[in-house]
Design an enzyme around this catalytic site. Structure first.
Site, PDB file in Angstrom:
ATOM      1  N   SER A   1       0.794  -1.231   0.000  1.00 19.29           N
ATOM      2  CA  SER A   1       0.000   0.000   0.000  1.00 19.29           C
ATOM      3  C   SER A   1       0.825   1.279   0.000  1.00 19.29           C
ATOM      4  O   SER A   1       0.280   2.357  -0.234  1.00 19.29           O
ATOM      5  CB  SER A   1      -0.948   0.012   1.203  1.00 19.29           C
ATOM      6  OG  SER A   1      -2.011  -0.880   1.009  1.00 19.29           O
TER       7      SER A   1
ATOM      8  N   LYS B 154       0.479   3.446  -2.977  1.00 19.25           N
ATOM      9  CA  LYS B 154      -0.664   4.347  -3.138  1.00 19.25           C
ATOM     10  C   LYS B 154      -0.239   5.808  -3.132  1.00 19.25           C
ATOM     11  O   LYS B 154      -0.748   6.624  -3.898  1.00 19.25           O
ATOM     12  CB  LYS B 154      -1.679   4.113  -2.008  1.00 19.25           C
ATOM     13  CG  LYS B 154      -2.321   2.744  -1.994  1.00 19.25           C
ATOM     14  CD  LYS B 154      -3.146   2.553  -0.727  1.00 19.25           C
ATOM     15  CE  LYS B 154      -3.822   1.194  -0.690  1.00 19.25           C
ATOM     16  NZ  LYS B 154      -4.505   0.927   0.585  1.00 19.25           N
TER      17      LYS B 154
ATOM     18  N   TYR C 146      -3.435  -2.216 -10.168  1.00 17.36           N
ATOM     19  CA  TYR C 146      -3.238  -1.917  -8.746  1.00 17.36           C
ATOM     20  C   TYR C 146      -2.495  -3.051  -8.044  1.00 17.36           C
ATOM     21  O   TYR C 146      -1.579  -2.820  -7.250  1.00 17.36           O
ATOM     22  CB  TYR C 146      -4.582  -1.667  -8.065  1.00 17.36           C
ATOM     23  CG  TYR C 146      -4.479  -1.581  -6.569  1.00 17.36           C
ATOM     24  CD1 TYR C 146      -3.841  -0.494  -5.956  1.00 17.36           C
ATOM     25  CD2 TYR C 146      -4.980  -2.583  -5.745  1.00 17.36           C
ATOM     26  CE1 TYR C 146      -3.711  -0.418  -4.579  1.00 17.36           C
ATOM     27  CE2 TYR C 146      -4.867  -2.515  -4.374  1.00 17.36           C
ATOM     28  CZ  TYR C 146      -4.232  -1.431  -3.796  1.00 17.36           C
ATOM     29  OH  TYR C 146      -4.099  -1.365  -2.433  1.00 17.36           O
TER      30      TYR C 146
ATOM     31  N   TYR D  25      -4.044   4.610   7.901  1.00 22.54           N
ATOM     32  CA  TYR D  25      -5.370   4.032   8.033  1.00 22.54           C
ATOM     33  C   TYR D  25      -6.152   4.668   9.183  1.00 22.54           C
ATOM     34  O   TYR D  25      -6.034   5.878   9.419  1.00 22.54           O
ATOM     35  CB  TYR D  25      -5.283   2.509   8.169  1.00 22.54           C
ATOM     36  CG  TYR D  25      -4.559   1.870   7.012  1.00 22.54           C
ATOM     37  CD1 TYR D  25      -4.960   2.111   5.702  1.00 22.54           C
ATOM     38  CD2 TYR D  25      -3.472   1.029   7.213  1.00 22.54           C
ATOM     39  CE1 TYR D  25      -4.300   1.526   4.623  1.00 22.54           C
ATOM     40  CE2 TYR D  25      -2.816   0.435   6.138  1.00 22.54           C
ATOM     41  CZ  TYR D  25      -3.240   0.697   4.852  1.00 22.54           C
ATOM     42  OH  TYR D  25      -2.591   0.126   3.801  1.00 22.54           O
TER      43      TYR D  25
ATOM     44  N   VAL E   5       1.289  -3.657   4.169  1.00 25.81           N
ATOM     45  CA  VAL E   5       1.103  -4.869   4.963  1.00 25.81           C
ATOM     46  C   VAL E   5       2.252  -5.869   4.841  1.00 25.81           C
ATOM     47  O   VAL E   5       2.267  -6.875   5.541  1.00 25.81           O
ATOM     48  CB  VAL E   5      -0.237  -5.568   4.645  1.00 25.81           C
ATOM     49  CG1 VAL E   5      -1.405  -4.711   5.065  1.00 25.81           C
ATOM     50  CG2 VAL E   5      -0.330  -5.942   3.169  1.00 25.81           C
TER      51      VAL E   5
END
Length: 328
Positions: free
Chosen positions: A82, A85, A208, A260, A278
């Site tokens: 992630s 992103k 993605y 998050y 992660v």
């Protein structure tokens, strides 16, 4: 509300990094302080990530001048997950502009887990921000390309420019995630049903998933973060990757949503824009100074590396990285 900020020069400083020998000493101390922490667990929902060695641990600091201080397993590579992103969002903002990406993706924290379906439904189909999975898929789909292959190359080349070297995909991670990404496929379909996706759902999820499977090291993360800290200029290659306004926009979103549902607590305690993945990576950025890249696979319940968070917390204080500090 629209606020015109383009063309306005901003200059902020709360001092400089210590001398580099002290930075190196403090990075080594951060590693020694946290290497015995065994809280958390490796990500189990992606089979290949469940096989990660939980003892691997690396810390790297890169300054805006390209100086490097590191400790631990800094040569080890892992999938960026992630953290990608943040940098794909920067590429989208560079290509499409501040306002369009703001309108299409948003910047507000959902307060819900990163793969939440409920967050989309509660917000009239809006992905809300580019740091949750729905927002990241929507952001990747925004990149204008003739087909999936071209869109993937735009992503790979852009993230490689941030890292200062050509990044390669981990085929095993990509295959493992492709076999288990049904939830992301559902998120993409839901976004498409609201007219919020600018590519076919399957294509958007495929690109993605590929971007999340790129291999990086803690050093790569620190260089990528330092590129944003330096207003979009890579401190190692000297190449301008994105503009100053894009670097600002990316850091602002990281501050509000990069960690998050723990983003508020993180910003309150640590005071740095940051993004986690992660696989165990974290990049934390101090504008005008540089960035910290860490890698340790044990995660807390929100999906953030436990050792990485504690190491960055120590370095934020000892190196004076906190963006809310009111004195040098």
């Amino acid at each position: 509300m629209e606020i015109d900020v383009e063309g306005v020069h901003q200059e902020v400083s709360t001092g400089h990094l210590p001398n580099w020998s002290q930075v190196q000493r403090l990075v080594a101390e951060a590693h020694a302080r946290t290497i015995s922490d065994d809280d958390g667990a490796v990500a189990g929902y992606i089979p290949v990530l469940a096989e990660a060695d939980p003892e691997r641990f690396a810390i790297c600091v890169v300054s805006n001048q390209g100086l490097t201080a590191e400790a631990g397993d800094t040569a080890d590579v892992f999938s960026i997950q992630s953290i990608s992103k943040a940098f794909v969002y920067a590429l989208a903002c560079e290509a499409l502009g501040h306002q369009l990406v703001l309108e299409r993706v948003g910047v507000n924290n959902t307060g819900l887990p990163f793969n939440s379906v409920v967050a989309i439904e509660l917000n009239a189909g809006s992905p809300m921000n580019p740091m949750v999975n729905a927002g990241a898929i929507a952001t990747t789909a925004l990149l204008s390309a003739a087909d999936s292959a071209q869109r993937w190359e735009l992503v790979r080349e852009g993230l490689s420019a941030f890292a200062g070297r050509r990044l390669e995909i981990d085929a095993q991670v990509f295959a493992s995630e492709t076999a288990t990404n049904q939830r992301n496929q559902a998120l993409a379909q839901l976004l498409a049903s609201y007219g919020r996706l600018d590519a076919a759902p399957a294509e958007a999820v495929d690109v993605y998933t590929r971007q999340c499977s790129l291999l990086v090291s803690a050093h790569d993360l620190a260089v990528m973060g330092a590129t944003l800290a330096g207003g979009g200029v890579n401190p190692v290659t000297g190449m301008r990757v994105v503009g100053e306004q894009v670097a600002h926009d990316t850091l602002a979103v990281l501050a509000t949503a990069g960690m998050y549902e723990r983003s508020g607590e993180w910003l309150f305690e640590i005071g740095l824009p940051a993004k986690s993945g992660v696989s165990g990576g974290i990049v934390a950025i101090s504008p005008g100074k540089g960035a910290v890249g860490t890698f340790s696979p044990r995660l807390d319940r929100a999906g953030n590396s436990v050792r990485g968070q504690r190491a960055v917390a120590f370095l934020s204080r000892s190196l004076g990285l906190d963006i809310f500090a009111s004195a040098a």
